[in-house]
Design a protein around this motif. Structure first.
Motif, PDB file in Angstrom:
ATOM      1  N   SER A 273      -2.346  -1.177  -7.836  1.00  0.00           N
ATOM      2  CA  SER A 273      -2.464   0.270  -7.976  1.00  0.00           C
ATOM      3  C   SER A 273      -1.090   0.835  -8.314  1.00  0.00           C
ATOM      4  O   SER A 273      -0.062   0.326  -7.860  1.00  0.00           O
ATOM      5  N   VAL A 274      -1.062   1.886  -9.122  1.00  0.00           N
ATOM      6  CA  VAL A 274       0.197   2.481  -9.572  1.00  0.00           C
ATOM      7  C   VAL A 274       0.186   3.973  -9.269  1.00  0.00           C
ATOM      8  O   VAL A 274      -0.759   4.679  -9.622  1.00  0.00           O
ATOM      9  N   GLY A 275       1.235   4.446  -8.629  1.00  0.00           N
ATOM     10  CA  GLY A 275       1.337   5.856  -8.292  1.00  0.00           C
ATOM     11  C   GLY A 275       1.885   6.685  -9.439  1.00  0.00           C
ATOM     12  O   GLY A 275       2.310   6.163 -10.474  1.00  0.00           O
ATOM     13  N   PRO A 276       1.932   8.000  -9.248  1.00  0.00           N
ATOM     14  CA  PRO A 276       2.429   8.915 -10.290  1.00  0.00           C
ATOM     15  C   PRO A 276       3.944   8.909 -10.359  1.00  0.00           C
ATOM     16  O   PRO A 276       4.623   8.285  -9.539  1.00  0.00           O
ATOM     17  N   ARG A 277       4.480   9.606 -11.327  1.00  0.00           N
ATOM     18  CA  ARG A 277       5.921   9.800 -11.388  1.00  0.00           C
ATOM     19  C   ARG A 277       6.224  11.286 -11.485  1.00  0.00           C
ATOM     20  O   ARG A 277       5.405  12.085 -11.934  1.00  0.00           O
ATOM     21  N   GLU A 278       7.428  11.636 -11.068  1.00  0.00           N
ATOM     22  CA  GLU A 278       7.919  12.998 -11.152  1.00  0.00           C
ATOM     23  C   GLU A 278       9.145  12.993 -12.042  1.00  0.00           C
ATOM     24  O   GLU A 278      10.091  12.250 -11.796  1.00  0.00           O
ATOM     25  N   GLY A 279       9.141  13.819 -13.084  1.00  0.00           N
ATOM     26  CA  GLY A 279      10.236  13.756 -14.051  1.00  0.00           C
ATOM     27  C   GLY A 279      10.240  12.376 -14.698  1.00  0.00           C
ATOM     28  O   GLY A 279       9.278  11.978 -15.347  1.00  0.00           O
ATOM     29  N   PHE A 285       4.030   0.731  -6.938  1.00  0.00           N
ATOM     30  CA  PHE A 285       2.808  -0.058  -7.107  1.00  0.00           C
ATOM     31  C   PHE A 285       2.545  -0.849  -5.832  1.00  0.00           C
ATOM     32  O   PHE A 285       3.464  -1.170  -5.073  1.00  0.00           O
ATOM     33  N   GLU A 286       1.251  -1.168  -5.584  1.00  0.00           N
ATOM     34  CA  GLU A 286       0.856  -1.890  -4.383  1.00  0.00           C
ATOM     35  C   GLU A 286      -0.293  -2.847  -4.681  1.00  0.00           C
ATOM     36  O   GLU A 286      -1.127  -2.575  -5.541  1.00  0.00           O
ATOM     37  N   LEU A 287      -0.315  -3.932  -3.941  1.00  0.00           N
ATOM     38  CA  LEU A 287      -1.414  -4.894  -3.997  1.00  0.00           C
ATOM     39  C   LEU A 287      -1.524  -5.558  -2.630  1.00  0.00           C
ATOM     40  O   LEU A 287      -0.521  -6.044  -2.095  1.00  0.00           O
ATOM     41  N   THR A 288      -2.737  -5.586  -2.072  1.00  0.00           N
ATOM     42  CA  THR A 288      -2.960  -6.273  -0.805  1.00  0.00           C
ATOM     43  C   THR A 288      -3.341  -7.724  -1.084  1.00  0.00           C
ATOM     44  O   THR A 288      -4.222  -8.003  -1.907  1.00  0.00           O
ATOM     45  N   TRP A 289      -2.680  -8.631  -0.383  1.00  0.00           N
ATOM     46  CA  TRP A 289      -2.816 -10.072  -0.631  1.00  0.00           C
ATOM     47  C   TRP A 289      -3.141 -10.774   0.681  1.00  0.00           C
ATOM     48  O   TRP A 289      -2.499 -10.531   1.705  1.00  0.00           O
ATOM     49  N   SER A 290      -4.162 -11.638   0.636  1.00  0.00           N
ATOM     50  CA  SER A 290      -4.497 -12.496   1.775  1.00  0.00           C
ATOM     51  C   SER A 290      -3.975 -13.887   1.466  1.00  0.00           C
ATOM     52  O   SER A 290      -4.634 -14.686   0.776  1.00  0.00           O
ATOM     53  N   PRO A 291      -2.787 -14.222   1.965  1.00  0.00           N
ATOM     54  CA  PRO A 291      -2.115 -15.439   1.514  1.00  0.00           C
ATOM     55  C   PRO A 291      -2.627 -16.712   2.181  1.00  0.00           C
ATOM     56  O   PRO A 291      -3.117 -16.695   3.311  1.00  0.00           O
ATOM     57  N   GLU A 292      -2.477 -17.789   1.430  1.00  0.00           N
ATOM     58  CA  GLU A 292      -2.707 -19.129   1.965  1.00  0.00           C
ATOM     59  C   GLU A 292      -1.377 -19.680   2.464  1.00  0.00           C
ATOM     60  O   GLU A 292      -0.313 -19.296   1.965  1.00  0.00           O
ATOM     61  N   PRO A 293      -1.408 -20.591   3.436  1.00  0.00           N
ATOM     62  CA  PRO A 293      -0.149 -21.171   3.923  1.00  0.00           C
ATOM     63  C   PRO A 293       0.604 -21.922   2.824  1.00  0.00           C
ATOM     64  O   PRO A 293      -0.013 -22.462   1.887  1.00  0.00           O
ATOM     65  N   GLY A 294       1.929 -21.934   2.941  1.00  0.00           N
ATOM     66  CA  GLY A 294       2.748 -22.682   2.001  1.00  0.00           C
ATOM     67  C   GLY A 294       3.690 -21.795   1.217  1.00  0.00           C
ATOM     68  O   GLY A 294       3.745 -20.578   1.413  1.00  0.00           O
TER      69      GLY A 294
END
Length: 328
Positions: A273-279, A285-294
């Protein structure tokens, strides 16, 4: 070049910034202590009472302005990322010296209008007051802007950063600020502005800060799309039983339209996801991740509204990577 009330306070090419690099940039507005400092020849300490700006060349009314003159003129604030282009001796090395700040000052266009800039002018040269040797060249630091950019309302003769007067280290009492363009164009310790019908001929416009192209070279002007991962950092403790938020900043002269993140070293990509900008601020930006070990190599890449993308490598805006370890 010398003036009364002015002296060098540090010589030689210098860089200062947070030890944690981009992983320290966790706030929307970058505090001054976390914003990089770069100089080619040295820092200046200028007595504001002795500072003046000469505006000449293709103008109807050559003008000299004191600091009090600028302070009396209309001011505007503008939020923008501020990024160093990196060393002109190593233009393909990504340095990632970046921050997001609020500038305040007098639009350059008002000063040019006051001096009655000629319609014959196609460039505006800006010269700083620092002096010294850089890469076996000794001359004043001078850059230029096409007239269209010089007259853009966001280009400022800045007096403040983040609500505070510019310090000598930041180029005070007055510096040029060109939002959306690499910091090399935002001349510190401004001493003169010249309207001309050609590009400036000094080393910083001819020898340095030009990128090769198929048809020759192009000036290092507008900032091309770039993004960095702020979190997680290599030092973070990540666990496989807890979702991890991958987030960072993306920016460029043109608005960023999309950001992708890879958690497997570029084997696959996911849309963040990408947020807005001002000027011309950076965008979160954000991304939720469910990680595997390693071990994992995290990458981010972005694209602007024109469809221009970050290159994978060998560029000042090359794709950013972070190595992390996920525990069981």
């Amino acid at each position: 070049m010398t003036r009364t009330g002015m002296h060098m306070i540090k010589k030689g090419f210098s860089f200062q910034g947070p030890a944690e690099g981009v992983h320290a940039l966790n706030s929307w507005i970058t505090p001054e202590d976390d914003l990089f400092l770069v100089t080619h020849m040295g820092f200046l300490n200028i007595d504001p009472d002795h500072w003046h700006l000469d505006v000449d060349g293709l103008v109807g009314t050559p003008t000299r302005l004191r600091l009090s003159d600028l302070q009396a003129m209309p001011q505007r604030e503008y939020m923008s990322f501020h990024e160093c282009a990196g060393s002109p001796l190593a233009p393909t090395v990504a340095r990632r010296r970046i921050g997001n700040v609020v500038w305040k000052g007098v639009p350059l266009s008002l000063v040019l209008e006051r001096a009655k800039i000629s319609t014959d002018a196609s460039y505006v040269w800006t010269s700083g007051l620092e002096w010294g040797e850089y890469a076996e060249i000794e001359e004043a630091y001078q850059k230029d802007l096409p007239i269209e950019k010089a007259l853009a309302e966001e280009v400022l003769l800045a007096l403040e950063i983040n609500g505070r007067p510019l310090t000598p280290e930041r180029g005070g009492p007055v510096r040029l600020v060109v939002p959306g363009w690499y910091g090399t164009n935002s001349v510190k310790w401004v001493g003169s502005i010249t309207a001309a019908n050609r590009r400036a001929s000094g080393a910083y416009t001819t020898r340095f800060y030009n990128d090769p192209t198929a048809s020759g070279t192009k000036p290092v002007w507008d900032v091309t799309p770039e993004s960095v991962i702020v979190s997680p950092s290599p030092n973070d403790l990540l666990s496989a039983d807890m979702p991890t938020k991958i987030w960072g900043w993306a920016w460029g002269d043109r608005q960023i339209s999309s950001v992708e993140v890879s958690v497997d070293g570029g084997g696959s990509w996911r849309t963040a996801s990408v947020g807005p900008r001002e000027g011309r601020s950076w965008q979160r930006f954000e991304l939720t991740w469910s990680p595997e070990p390693g071990p994992h190599v995290l990458l981010c890449r972005c694209k602007n509204e024109l469809g221009e993308e970050q290159p994978v490598s060998d560029a000042r805006n090359a794709v950013h990577s972070v190595q992390v370890q996920v525990d069981f």
